[in-house]
Each structure stands twice: as structure tokens, then as C-alpha cells.
Design an enzyme around this catalytic site. Structure first.
Site, PDB file in Angstrom:
ATOM      1  N   SER A 176     -28.117 -11.533  32.280  1.00 39.77           N
ATOM      2  CA  SER A 176     -27.145 -11.576  33.451  1.00 39.77           C
ATOM      3  C   SER A 176     -26.199 -10.425  32.621  1.00 39.77           C
ATOM      4  O   SER A 176     -25.969 -10.548  31.364  1.00 39.77           O
ATOM      5  CB  SER A 176     -26.529 -12.539  34.119  1.00 39.77           C
ATOM      6  OG  SER A 176     -25.602 -13.084  32.975  1.00 39.77           O
ATOM      7  N   HIS A 195     -35.314 -20.648  24.579  1.00 37.95           N
ATOM      8  CA  HIS A 195     -35.540 -19.176  24.920  1.00 37.95           C
ATOM      9  C   HIS A 195     -37.069 -18.698  24.686  1.00 37.95           C
ATOM     10  O   HIS A 195     -37.524 -17.918  25.395  1.00 37.95           O
ATOM     11  CB  HIS A 195     -34.669 -18.256  24.191  1.00 37.95           C
ATOM     12  CG  HIS A 195     -33.317 -18.364  24.892  1.00 37.95           C
ATOM     13  ND1 HIS A 195     -32.954 -18.728  26.380  1.00 37.95           N
ATOM     14  CD2 HIS A 195     -31.847 -18.549  24.235  1.00 37.95           C
ATOM     15  CE1 HIS A 195     -31.426 -19.078  26.230  1.00 37.95           C
ATOM     16  NE2 HIS A 195     -30.984 -18.689  25.179  1.00 37.95           N
ATOM     17  N   SER A 235     -25.258 -17.146  40.617  1.00 37.73           N
ATOM     18  CA  SER A 235     -24.938 -16.680  39.605  1.00 37.73           C
ATOM     19  C   SER A 235     -25.088 -15.050  39.501  1.00 37.73           C
ATOM     20  O   SER A 235     -25.633 -14.577  38.698  1.00 37.73           O
ATOM     21  CB  SER A 235     -25.494 -17.256  38.277  1.00 37.73           C
ATOM     22  OG  SER A 235     -25.528 -18.584  38.278  1.00 37.73           O
ATOM     23  N   ARG A 278     -22.025 -14.757  25.704  1.00 33.20           N
ATOM     24  CA  ARG A 278     -22.405 -15.988  25.003  1.00 33.20           C
ATOM     25  C   ARG A 278     -22.245 -15.953  23.495  1.00 33.20           C
ATOM     26  O   ARG A 278     -21.926 -14.569  23.021  1.00 33.20           O
ATOM     27  CB  ARG A 278     -23.904 -16.200  25.060  1.00 33.20           C
ATOM     28  CG  ARG A 278     -24.134 -16.902  26.545  1.00 33.20           C
ATOM     29  CD  ARG A 278     -25.643 -17.163  26.877  1.00 33.20           C
ATOM     30  NE  ARG A 278     -25.812 -17.717  28.295  1.00 33.20           N
ATOM     31  CZ  ARG A 278     -26.677 -18.320  28.798  1.00 33.20           C
ATOM     32  NH1 ARG A 278     -27.795 -18.638  27.621  1.00 33.20           N
ATOM     33  NH2 ARG A 278     -26.863 -18.886  29.853  1.00 33.20           N
ATOM     34  N   GLY A 309     -31.656 -23.769  27.363  1.00 36.00           N
ATOM     35  CA  GLY A 309     -30.809 -24.497  26.659  1.00 36.00           C
ATOM     36  C   GLY A 309     -30.942 -26.026  26.697  1.00 36.00           C
ATOM     37  O   GLY A 309     -31.212 -26.865  25.616  1.00 36.00           O
ATOM     38  N   ARG A 310     -30.914 -26.464  27.936  1.00 36.42           N
ATOM     39  CA  ARG A 310     -31.016 -27.946  28.177  1.00 36.42           C
ATOM     40  C   ARG A 310     -32.557 -28.415  27.735  1.00 36.42           C
ATOM     41  O   ARG A 310     -32.452 -29.482  27.364  1.00 36.42           O
ATOM     42  CB  ARG A 310     -30.646 -28.314  29.765  1.00 36.42           C
ATOM     43  CG  ARG A 310     -29.132 -28.399  29.691  1.00 36.42           C
ATOM     44  CD  ARG A 310     -28.735 -28.111  31.355  1.00 36.42           C
ATOM     45  NE  ARG A 310     -29.115 -26.904  31.834  1.00 36.42           N
ATOM     46  CZ  ARG A 310     -29.014 -26.368  32.899  1.00 36.42           C
ATOM     47  NH1 ARG A 310     -29.079 -27.529  33.799  1.00 36.42           N
ATOM     48  NH2 ARG A 310     -29.155 -25.098  33.260  1.00 36.42           N
ATOM     49  N   GLU A 346     -35.152 -17.218  51.628  1.00 33.48           N
ATOM     50  CA  GLU A 346     -35.380 -18.545  51.416  1.00 33.48           C
ATOM     51  C   GLU A 346     -35.037 -19.149  50.025  1.00 33.48           C
ATOM     52  O   GLU A 346     -35.364 -18.587  49.268  1.00 33.48           O
ATOM     53  CB  GLU A 346     -36.662 -19.198  52.032  1.00 33.48           C
ATOM     54  CG  GLU A 346     -37.259 -18.892  53.349  1.00 33.48           C
ATOM     55  CD  GLU A 346     -36.207 -19.388  54.419  1.00 33.48           C
ATOM     56  OE1 GLU A 346     -35.894 -20.788  54.151  1.00 33.48           O
ATOM     57  OE2 GLU A 346     -35.952 -18.755  55.105  1.00 33.48           O
ATOM     58  N   ARG A 358     -26.738 -22.590  42.506  1.00 32.58           N
ATOM     59  CA  ARG A 358     -25.827 -21.269  42.455  1.00 32.58           C
ATOM     60  C   ARG A 358     -26.782 -20.194  42.456  1.00 32.58           C
ATOM     61  O   ARG A 358     -27.726 -20.104  41.762  1.00 32.58           O
ATOM     62  CB  ARG A 358     -24.513 -21.451  41.693  1.00 32.58           C
ATOM     63  CG  ARG A 358     -25.017 -21.481  40.132  1.00 32.58           C
ATOM     64  CD  ARG A 358     -23.746 -21.576  39.295  1.00 32.58           C
ATOM     65  NE  ARG A 358     -24.087 -22.027  37.980  1.00 32.58           N
ATOM     66  CZ  ARG A 358     -23.798 -23.116  37.432  1.00 32.58           C
ATOM     67  NH1 ARG A 358     -23.252 -24.178  38.228  1.00 32.58           N
ATOM     68  NH2 ARG A 358     -24.332 -23.555  36.167  1.00 32.58           N
ATOM     69  N   ASN A 388     -23.881 -12.717  30.610  1.00 30.91           N
ATOM     70  CA  ASN A 388     -24.699 -13.456  29.326  1.00 30.91           C
ATOM     71  C   ASN A 388     -24.115 -12.658  28.048  1.00 30.91           C
ATOM     72  O   ASN A 388     -24.436 -13.427  27.018  1.00 30.91           O
ATOM     73  CB  ASN A 388     -25.836 -13.419  29.575  1.00 30.91           C
ATOM     74  CG  ASN A 388     -26.692 -14.076  30.412  1.00 30.91           C
ATOM     75  OD1 ASN A 388     -27.693 -14.188  30.836  1.00 30.91           O
ATOM     76  ND2 ASN A 388     -25.994 -15.524  30.653  1.00 30.91           N
ATOM     77  N   ASP A 443     -33.474 -20.726  34.725  1.00 33.65           N
ATOM     78  CA  ASP A 443     -32.449 -21.313  34.156  1.00 33.65           C
ATOM     79  C   ASP A 443     -32.955 -22.703  33.446  1.00 33.65           C
ATOM     80  O   ASP A 443     -33.833 -23.318  33.848  1.00 33.65           O
ATOM     81  CB  ASP A 443     -31.422 -21.681  35.082  1.00 33.65           C
ATOM     82  CG  ASP A 443     -30.170 -21.856  34.133  1.00 33.65           C
ATOM     83  OD1 ASP A 443     -29.868 -21.618  33.130  1.00 33.65           O
ATOM     84  OD2 ASP A 443     -29.060 -22.491  35.137  1.00 33.65           O
TER      85      ASP A 443
HETATM   86  C1  IPE Z   1     -28.224 -17.055  35.110  1.00 31.02           C
HETATM   87  O1  IPE Z   1     -28.312 -18.381  34.472  1.00 31.02           O
HETATM   88  C2  IPE Z   1     -28.714 -15.958  34.306  1.00 31.02           C
HETATM   89  C3  IPE Z   1     -30.038 -16.020  33.914  1.00 31.02           C
HETATM   90  C4  IPE Z   1     -30.943 -16.840  34.216  1.00 31.02           C
HETATM   91  C5  IPE Z   1     -30.607 -14.798  32.930  1.00 31.02           C
HETATM   92  P1  IPE Z   1     -26.841 -18.716  33.864  1.00 31.02           P
HETATM   93  O2  IPE Z   1     -27.105 -19.753  32.872  1.00 31.02           O
HETATM   94  O3  IPE Z   1     -26.346 -17.452  32.906  1.00 31.02           O
HETATM   95  O4  IPE Z   1     -25.798 -18.863  34.674  1.00 31.02           O
HETATM   96  P2  IPE Z   1     -24.579 -19.952  34.910  1.00 31.02           P
HETATM   97  O5  IPE Z   1     -23.636 -19.595  34.068  1.00 31.02           O
HETATM   98  O6  IPE Z   1     -25.094 -21.133  34.773  1.00 31.02           O
HETATM   99  O7  IPE Z   1     -24.023 -19.727  36.373  1.00 31.02           O
HETATM  100  C1  IPE Z   2     -31.681 -19.362  30.898  1.00 31.66           C
HETATM  101  O1  IPE Z   2     -31.512 -20.565  30.222  1.00 31.66           O
HETATM  102  C2  IPE Z   2     -31.935 -18.214  29.996  1.00 31.66           C
HETATM  103  C3  IPE Z   2     -30.796 -17.123  30.077  1.00 31.66           C
HETATM  104  C4  IPE Z   2     -29.671 -17.324  30.678  1.00 31.66           C
HETATM  105  C5  IPE Z   2     -30.913 -16.193  29.165  1.00 31.66           C
HETATM  106  P1  IPE Z   2     -30.099 -20.949  29.528  1.00 31.66           P
HETATM  107  O2  IPE Z   2     -29.856 -20.541  28.258  1.00 31.66           O
HETATM  108  O3  IPE Z   2     -29.010 -20.674  30.696  1.00 31.66           O
HETATM  109  O4  IPE Z   2     -30.190 -22.612  29.650  1.00 31.66           O
HETATM  110  P2  IPE Z   2     -29.015 -23.562  29.843  1.00 31.66           P
HETATM  111  O5  IPE Z   2     -28.427 -23.249  31.347  1.00 31.66           O
HETATM  112  O6  IPE Z   2     -28.036 -23.533  28.857  1.00 31.66           O
HETATM  113  O7  IPE Z   2     -29.775 -24.918  29.829  1.00 31.66           O
HETATM  114 MG    MG Z   3     -27.992 -21.439  32.298  1.00 30.49          MG
END
Ligand code: IPE
Ligand code: IPE
Ligand code: MG
Length: 231
Positions: free
Chosen positions: A51, A23, A182, A57, A9-10, A193, A180, A54, A6
Site C-alpha cells: 500500500s 511475507h 485500509s 514500515r 507478520g502475525r 460483497e 477494515r 506501507n 493480510d
Molecule cells: C493492507 O494491510 C495492505 C496490504 C495488504 C498490502 P496493512 O496491514 O498495511 O493494513 P493496516 O495497517 O492493518 O490497516
Molecule cells: C500483509 O501482512 C502484507 C503487507 C502489508 C505487505 P502484514 O505484514 O500486514 O502482517 P500483519 O498484519 O503485521 O500480521
Molecule cells: Mg497487516
């Protein structure tokens, strides 16, 4: 080890880049993690790549992720063969683009005899979706008399999950500071763990992997027993 990758994006935002760039950078870490896993003898690595939630999105991000998946599979194929890594997936891959499904099936077939290391990608995976698909197959088999409902045990049920012959994770890692699960491996991680790190996935390299392993090694796993019982 299971990893919720995870924070792409950030990470991108922090670097003034688009989410898709995040990504792309994240996809590169898969190789680093596989190398680190082989180095310290971690046999199974299960990565949450996409997921079942996802799909909601923005369309452009979903299609960029699908393209990146196709590209990554092609570029990782050589590594899997060279390093004798078995490739598997969990999740309902039938909803992925046809070309990607073909690539996945080919890669699974080519690596099916490797048994030292295994990379499992969770694609269109969600524990509740997995459970629904399992329950529907269980109901069908019970109706056909394949087993009797009175004698069903956890081992029987677990065979209907996508992870049928994949061991439960000992360690579940989530990057980016979110704490979490997710919808990831809810049943399989019953006694895993948990390890959370602030580091975003694109910054999770070998050192971070080793840090997680080091932390895991200091845990005392009790499985319901008392500390004295397991001494
Ligand atoms: C979980 O991350 C899914 C993957 C890493 C593929 P998300 O970014 O989709 O989860 P939430 O929405 O923060 O719970
Ligand atoms: C995880 O990174 C990759 C996927 C869920 C596909 P995110 O895209 O969820 O990144 P954040 O949580 O927005 O930073
Ligand atoms: Mg995320």
C-alpha cells in the site's frame, strides 16, 4: 475478486519466524490463489501487495518486500505465460525500484494479449493517492477542453482511475480477522460483497478460496432495490 492479503507478520510470529519469512510464505499463496481462480472461472484477481502507506514500515522490512517482489515476479513469469494469465498493476509503480519497474513492464507486455484470466497486483496503491492522481488529470483535461465539466459522469471519472478497464470487484476478501478496507479500492468496491476470514494470508490456500466463493454465492445483491424487485 479483490483480496487484502493480510496477516503475514502475525503468521510468522505464531511460527517463531521473522516477519520477512511470513511475507515469503505469503508470496507462495499467490500461485495457489491463481490456480483456484482459474479452476472456478474467476477472471480477475486483484491482490493488495503493497500500500501507499506501507512505505512507513521499518526500512529493512520495506527493502525485503521490494526484493521479494522482484523475486516473485521472476518466478511467476513462467506461470503467467504457461497459464495464459494477463499481468497488470494498479498504483503508482514509478516509485518502485527501477529494476522492478522494468520487470513489470516486460511482464505486462508479454501477457497483454491474454484475455481469459488476469492477475492485478496493487503496488504502491492507495485509493486516495489514486483519486488525487485522477483528479489532477481530470482538471488538466477539463482545462484543455477535452470534456466539459458540466457533462462529466461516473463512467468518465472511472476512466481516470488506475482500474480504468478493469471491472469492479464483486467480492472483496480480507484475511487475518481485521475488518477494515485500509485504503483499498474504495470507489470500485461500492457494491462489492465483503468477506472477512480469521485465517492469516500464508494459510489462505485453495480450500479457503473456495469457502469465500461459496459464501459469496449465497449473498443476495440488491443494489438499492427491494428483495422483491430482484426476485
Ligand atoms: C493492507 O494491510 C495492505 C496490504 C495488504 C498490502 P496493512 O496491514 O498495511 O493494513 P493496516 O495497517 O492493518 O490497516
Ligand atoms: C500483509 O501482512 C502484507 C503487507 C502489508 C505487505 P502484514 O505484514 O500486514 O502482517 P500483519 O498484519 O503485521 O500480521
Ligand atoms: Mg497487516
Amino acid at each position: 475478486m479483490a483480496i487484502i492479503m493480510d496477516g503475514n507478520g502475525r503468521w510468522a510470529k505464531e511460527h517463531g519466524l521473522s516477519r520477512v519469512e511470513g511475507h515469503k510464505e505469503g508470496a507462495k499463496r499467490v500461485k495457489d490463489v491463481m490456480d483456484a481462480a482459474r479452476e472456478c472461472g474467476v477472471k480477475y484477481v486483484t491482490l493488495y501487495a503493497f500500500s501507499s502507506e506501507n512505505w512507513s514500515r521499518p526500512k529493512a522490512e520495506v527493502s525485503a518486500l521490494m526484493k521479494l517482489l522482484e523475486h516473485s515476479l521472476k518466478s511467476y513469469a513462467k506461470d503467467f505465460l504457461k497459464n495464459k494469465i494477463r499481468f497488470r498493476t494498479i498504483g503508482d509503480i514509478s516509485k518502485l525500484p527501477e529494476k522492478t519497474v522494468t520487470l513489470i513492464e516486460k511482464l505486462k507486455e508479454e501477457t497483454k494479449d491474454f484475455n481469459e484470466h488476469c492477475l492485478v497486483l496493487a503496488l504502491n496503491y492507495g485509493s486516495r493517492d489514486e483519486l488525487l492522481r485522477a483528479v489532477s488529470k481530470i482538471a488538466r483535461d477539463a482545462k484543455q477542453g477535452i470534456f466539459s465539466p458540466e457533462h462529466i459522469g461516473w463512467d468518465d471519472v472511472s476512466e481516470y482511475l488506475d482500474t480504468a478497464d478493469i471491472p469492479d470487484p464483486d467480492l472483496m476478501v480480507r484475511t487475518s480477522g481485521e475488518m477494515r478496507i485500509s485504503n483499498y479500492l474504495l470507489l470500485q468496491s461500492a457494491y462489492a460483497e465483503l468477506y472477512f476470514t480469521q485465517v492469516n494470508w500464508p494459510d489462505f490456500g485453495r480450500d479457503e478460496f473456495m469457502r469465500a466463493i461459496g459464501d459469496f454465492e449465497r449473498r443476495e445483491r440488491r443494489y438499492g432495490l427491494t428483495g422483491e424487485q430482484i426476485k
